[in-house]
Design a protein around this motif. Structure first.
Motif, PDB file in Angstrom:
ATOM      1  N   ASP A   1      26.513   0.315  20.280  1.00 62.16           N
ATOM      2  CA  ASP A   1      26.902   0.979  19.035  1.00 62.16           C
ATOM      3  C   ASP A   1      28.416   1.000  18.836  1.00 62.16           C
ATOM      4  N   GLY A   2      29.181   0.394  19.759  1.00 59.78           N
ATOM      5  CA  GLY A   2      30.633   0.297  19.630  1.00 59.78           C
ATOM      6  C   GLY A   2      31.403   1.410  20.287  1.00 59.78           C
ATOM      7  N   ASN A   3      30.740   2.423  20.814  1.00 61.04           N
ATOM      8  CA  ASN A   3      31.441   3.559  21.423  1.00 61.04           C
ATOM      9  C   ASN A   3      32.025   3.178  22.780  1.00 61.04           C
ATOM     10  N   LEU A   4      33.277   3.561  22.982  1.00 55.92           N
ATOM     11  CA  LEU A   4      33.981   3.335  24.248  1.00 55.92           C
ATOM     12  C   LEU A   4      34.169   4.685  24.936  1.00 55.92           C
ATOM     13  N   TYR A   5      33.653   4.808  26.175  1.00 53.34           N
ATOM     14  CA  TYR A   5      33.702   6.064  26.922  1.00 53.34           C
ATOM     15  C   TYR A   5      34.551   5.892  28.179  1.00 53.34           C
ATOM     16  N   ALA A   6      35.072   7.006  28.664  1.00 52.71           N
ATOM     17  CA  ALA A   6      35.825   7.037  29.926  1.00 52.71           C
ATOM     18  C   ALA A   6      35.282   8.178  30.777  1.00 52.71           C
ATOM     19  N   LEU A   7      34.918   7.870  32.015  1.00 51.52           N
ATOM     20  CA  LEU A   7      34.379   8.851  32.957  1.00 51.52           C
ATOM     21  C   LEU A   7      35.290   8.893  34.174  1.00 51.52           C
ATOM     22  N   GLU A   8      35.834  10.059  34.474  1.00 55.13           N
ATOM     23  CA  GLU A   8      36.767  10.217  35.595  1.00 55.13           C
ATOM     24  C   GLU A   8      36.021  10.704  36.833  1.00 55.13           C
ATOM     25  N   PHE A   9      36.358  10.096  37.987  1.00 57.49           N
ATOM     26  CA  PHE A   9      35.733  10.437  39.259  1.00 57.49           C
ATOM     27  C   PHE A   9      36.711  11.241  40.119  1.00 57.49           C
ATOM     28  N   SER A  10      36.203  12.264  40.773  1.00 56.32           N
ATOM     29  CA  SER A  10      36.962  13.019  41.765  1.00 56.32           C
ATOM     30  C   SER A  10      35.973  13.620  42.750  1.00 56.32           C
ATOM     31  N   LEU A  11      36.448  13.928  43.942  1.00 56.10           N
ATOM     32  CA  LEU A  11      35.554  14.455  44.971  1.00 56.10           C
ATOM     33  C   LEU A  11      34.946  15.785  44.571  1.00 56.10           C
ATOM     34  N   SER A  12      35.674  16.573  43.777  1.00 54.56           N
ATOM     35  CA  SER A  12      35.179  17.900  43.409  1.00 54.56           C
ATOM     36  C   SER A  12      34.058  17.843  42.375  1.00 54.56           C
ATOM     37  N   THR A  13      33.930  16.716  41.649  1.00 56.05           N
ATOM     38  CA  THR A  13      32.929  16.632  40.579  1.00 56.05           C
ATOM     39  C   THR A  13      31.824  15.624  40.877  1.00 56.05           C
ATOM     40  N   LEU A  14      31.733  15.143  42.116  1.00 54.57           N
ATOM     41  CA  LEU A  14      30.718  14.135  42.428  1.00 54.57           C
ATOM     42  C   LEU A  14      29.305  14.677  42.288  1.00 54.57           C
ATOM     43  N   ASP A  15      29.109  15.961  42.587  1.00 52.26           N
ATOM     44  CA  ASP A  15      27.767  16.530  42.505  1.00 52.26           C
ATOM     45  C   ASP A  15      27.243  16.571  41.071  1.00 52.26           C
ATOM     46  N   SER A  16      28.158  16.673  40.113  1.00 53.29           N
ATOM     47  CA  SER A  16      27.740  16.777  38.706  1.00 53.29           C
ATOM     48  C   SER A  16      28.104  15.533  37.907  1.00 53.29           C
ATOM     49  N   ILE A  17      28.443  14.434  38.591  1.00 59.20           N
ATOM     50  CA  ILE A  17      28.904  13.241  37.875  1.00 59.20           C
ATOM     51  C   ILE A  17      27.794  12.626  37.037  1.00 59.20           C
ATOM     52  N   GLU A  18      26.563  12.747  37.480  1.00 57.93           N
ATOM     53  CA  GLU A  18      25.433  12.193  36.726  1.00 57.93           C
ATOM     54  C   GLU A  18      25.281  12.887  35.384  1.00 57.93           C
ATOM     55  N   SER A  19      25.512  14.204  35.349  1.00 59.67           N
ATOM     56  CA  SER A  19      25.370  14.945  34.087  1.00 59.67           C
ATOM     57  C   SER A  19      26.546  14.687  33.144  1.00 59.67           C
ATOM     58  N   GLN A  20      27.710  14.269  33.675  1.00 57.97           N
ATOM     59  CA  GLN A  20      28.874  14.011  32.838  1.00 57.97           C
ATOM     60  C   GLN A  20      28.859  12.610  32.223  1.00 57.97           C
ATOM     61  N   TYR A  21      28.058  11.722  32.784  1.00 56.05           N
ATOM     62  CA  TYR A  21      28.016  10.341  32.310  1.00 56.05           C
ATOM     63  C   TYR A  21      27.487  10.291  30.867  1.00 56.05           C
ATOM     64  N   PRO A  22      28.026   9.439  29.970  1.00 52.15           N
ATOM     65  CA  PRO A  22      29.035   8.400  30.202  1.00 52.15           C
ATOM     66  C   PRO A  22      30.474   8.870  30.118  1.00 52.15           C
ATOM     67  N   GLY A  23      30.715  10.170  29.936  1.00 48.63           N
ATOM     68  CA  GLY A  23      32.067  10.694  29.946  1.00 48.63           C
ATOM     69  C   GLY A  23      32.583  11.020  28.566  1.00 48.63           C
ATOM     70  N   LYS A  24      33.914  10.972  28.432  1.00 50.26           N
ATOM     71  CA  LYS A  24      34.588  11.347  27.185  1.00 50.26           C
ATOM     72  C   LYS A  24      34.624  10.153  26.235  1.00 50.26           C
ATOM     73  N   LEU A  25      34.283  10.412  24.973  1.00 48.02           N
ATOM     74  CA  LEU A  25      34.328   9.366  23.957  1.00 48.02           C
ATOM     75  C   LEU A  25      35.780   9.077  23.592  1.00 48.02           C
ATOM     76  N   ILE A  26      36.209   7.812  23.777  1.00 47.70           N
ATOM     77  CA  ILE A  26      37.574   7.423  23.441  1.00 47.70           C
ATOM     78  C   ILE A  26      37.680   7.046  21.967  1.00 47.70           C
ATOM     79  N   MET A  27      36.874   6.078  21.548  1.00 47.08           N
ATOM     80  CA  MET A  27      36.918   5.607  20.163  1.00 47.08           C
ATOM     81  C   MET A  27      35.721   4.696  19.927  1.00 47.08           C
ATOM     82  N   ASN A  28      35.546   4.312  18.685  1.00 49.68           N
ATOM     83  CA  ASN A  28      34.518   3.336  18.326  1.00 49.68           C
ATOM     84  C   ASN A  28      35.206   1.998  18.067  1.00 49.68           C
ATOM     85  N   VAL A  29      34.798   0.972  18.800  1.00 50.74           N
ATOM     86  CA  VAL A  29      35.419  -0.353  18.713  1.00 50.74           C
ATOM     87  C   VAL A  29      34.585  -1.212  17.774  1.00 50.74           C
ATOM     88  N   SER A  30      35.178  -1.598  16.644  1.00 50.85           N
ATOM     89  CA  SER A  30      34.491  -2.461  15.687  1.00 50.85           C
ATOM     90  C   SER A  30      35.150  -3.829  15.580  1.00 50.85           C
TER      91      SER A  30
END
Length: 587
Positions: free
Chosen positions: A226-255
């Motif tokens: 659908d053109g959406n570009l996401y960014a997901l940041e990894f850190s040791l403190s958030t590994l337990d909840s990384i699955e629920s955060q995926y795909p991360g923060k929406l950056i922009m829509n690439v057309s």
């Protein structure tokens, strides 16, 4: 600002299916191209020269990489043999072969890691030195640390850093191709436990591209159908909840590219990412560079051919390698520091709002006008008052460009060069519109203002944007009659500080802005000033060549000394040359 300046072909290849990939070399500006199952070529990117090549009788199964520790090239053959050779080796059939019991997928290398990591098809990872020692031992099928099953295929793998832990990220797909996931395995003695995340988002969207940015932090960029570009940041403190955060923060829509087809992503810096995919018109391909910080597409380059599986590789600090048809191409790019006001167009003259543009509300006008009226009524008269006022305005949320727009017109109208010097030298204001820099410089170049040389030096030590808009501003704000004096000052600065990059930028900017004036005016003073500038630059170029020759001589002497030190205790000749006596006549 990002710009793709040129693109050219590096080498052709017969079949994209047999093209294994590109990897970095021991020297910057060189790449290792695993062209086919039996051919490896080392290229110099700048002149497209083939430096070394190796042919094999055994088929390669992964791209050849360079080992910085052993200073050798490492290749995987038939997924079960590893060979290591030097640059000077020609016949690989005479090189020692290391036979492995477990099937090898590839050898992973990273620009930030000295050693190499071996990835096996069962999901195991090991440092190359450790893998060579344990190559005859097989892993038990029921071992608990195996996360990749027999029904899964390894698509790609990345060697990464996560909080000082060396980690391998493995992208896998099951044979039915209904589900993809990322498996993370720590390398060595790290206590980081293996974990995985699913790469599926929803039934309506399909993952078409992904890449890791491993600069200041570890981030996963994903682009979807659908053109959406996401960014997901990894850190040791958030590994337990990384699955629920995926795909991360929406950056922009690439057309700009057709995201319904496969797309290649490649990070270029903490703020830029390259995207290579099909043109939306389905006639060719596009390479674009996106500023993920400001969420803007900064440049694009069109290609006539599109590869069904687009790929991108780093070719050095300023080169991208990509597949275009049946050729490996090189795209030269550059990333230049860019002012936010220039990116967003806030330096341009406001235009009447159209129905699709946002117009300020009455509340916004009530908040903005009193601040401006207060600034005009109470202009600071000393540098200390000015710095205190700038601090208070910055804390209130006013942008640097807006603050510059308040103070510069007042001081320029008064001709107060002392306060202009304090304003230009303030470390609080970095994002100053180019218009005020050029107007201040025009004020300094007026006759009778020779005593304000410190302000001129301050202006010429600041960066200048050599774009079309700033060049047009220079032609309108700097009188042509004063440009000759400005060139003389730049020439003198180059004499005092040879090869100063900032001074060269300003000299290039002035010559570009007034090129037509110099060509058609036939001004003798301008020709004399340009001739002096050219002579200074030519002399400095000659000096640089002398220094380069001296560096080469020092390297030769150093290499000879290192060779002697390594050969101590050995009966072999330690010199880097050989003397032979050739009898020309019979005795």
């Amino acid at each position: 600002m990002a710009k793709i300046s040129s693109c050219y072909q590096l080498c052709p290849f017969m079949d994209p299916k047999n093209f294994l990939g590109v990897s970095g070399d021991c020297e910057s500006g060189y790449v290792i191209v695993t062209l086919g199952r039996n051919i490896v070529i080392r290229y110099k990117i700048s002149d497209q020269r083939q430096v070394n090549s190796w042919n094999t009788t055994i088929k390669l199964s992964a791209p050849v990489v360079y080992d910085k520790q052993s200073e050798r090239y490492v290749g995987v053959f038939n997924s079960s043999i590893i060979q290591m050779w030097q640059q000077s080796d020609v016949d690989l059939s005479k090189i020692k072969k290391y036979k492995f019991t477990n099937s090898i997928h590839s050898i992973l290398a990273s620009a930030h890691v000295e050693g190499l990591v071996v990835l096996f098809r069962n999901g195991q990872v090991s440092l190359l030195s450790t893998a060579l020692q344990n190559r005859k031992f097989s892993c038990e099928p029921n071992s608990s640390d195996l996360l990749i099953g027999e029904d899964q295929i390894i698509d790609d793998a990345f060697l990464l850093h996560m909080n000082n832990n060396l980690v391998v990220a493995i992208k896998t797909t099951n044979k039915s191709k209904e589900e993809s996931k990322l498996v993370f395995r720590a390398v060595g003695s790290s206590r980081l436990r293996p974990f995985s995340i699913s790469l599926n988002r929803d039934q309506d969207s399909k993952l078409t591209g992904y890449a890791f940015m491993n600069e200041e932090s570890l981030q996963l960029f994903t682009i979807w159908s659908d053109g959406n570009l996401y960014a997901l940041e990894f850190s040791l403190s958030t590994l337990d909840s990384i699955e629920s955060q995926y795909p991360g923060k929406l950056i922009m829509n690439v057309s700009a590219v057709d995201t319904k087809l496969k797309v290649a992503l490649l990070p270029l810096s903490p703020y830029h990412i390259a995207v290579y995919g099909s043109d939306p018109s389905e006639e060719g391909a596009l390479l674009v560079i996106i500023n993920v910080w400001h969420r803007l597409i900064q440049c694009r380059y069109f290609f006539k051919l599109y590869c069904t599986s687009p790929k991108l590789w780093h070719g050095g600090a300023s080169d991208l390698l990509l597949i275009v048809g049946n050729h490996l191409a090189v795209a030269h790019f550059r990333l230049v520091a860019q002012q936010l006001a220039t990116l967003l167009g806030t330096q341009t003259t406001p235009t009447p709002a159209t129905p699709t543009q946002a117009t300020p509300t009455a509340t916004d006008e009530q908040h903005s006008q009193p601040a401006t009226a207060e600034m005009v009524a109470e202009v600071p008269h000393t540098p200390d008052q000015l710095h205190a006022r700038i601090d208070s305005l910055l804390e209130s949320g006013l942008s640097e460009a807006a603050i510059a727009n308040l103070f510069f017109p007042v001081y320029l109208e008064k001709g107060d060069t002392g306060m202009l010097q304090a304003l230009c030298g303030s470390s609080q204001l970095v994002d100053v519109p180019a218009e005020w820099q050029l107007k201040t410089l025009a004020l300094c170049m007026q006759p009778g203002r020779e005593s304000i040389q410190p302000l001129v030096d301050q202006l010429l030590s600041q960066p200048v944007q050599n774009d079309d808009r700033t060049l047009a501003l220079a032609r309108g704000l700097l009188p042509a009659g004063h440009v000759v004096g400005l060139i003389d000052q730049l020439t003198e600065r180059l004499v005092q500080r040879p090869c100063c990059a900032r001074t060269l930028d300003w000299a290039t900017f002035v010559v570009d802005a007034f090129c037509q004036h110099f060509l058609f005016s036939k001004d003798a003073a301008a020709n004399t000033a340009l001739a002096k500038l050219r002579n200074v630059i030519d002399n400095q170029m000659k000096n640089m060549n002398v220094w380069q020759e001296l560096v080469t001589l020092i390297n030769v002497v150093t290499l000879k000394q290192e060779t002697k030190n390594r050969a101590k205790g050995s009966k072999k000749d330690s010199s880097i040359y050989i003397c032979e006596e050739l009898p020309l006549f019979e005795k």
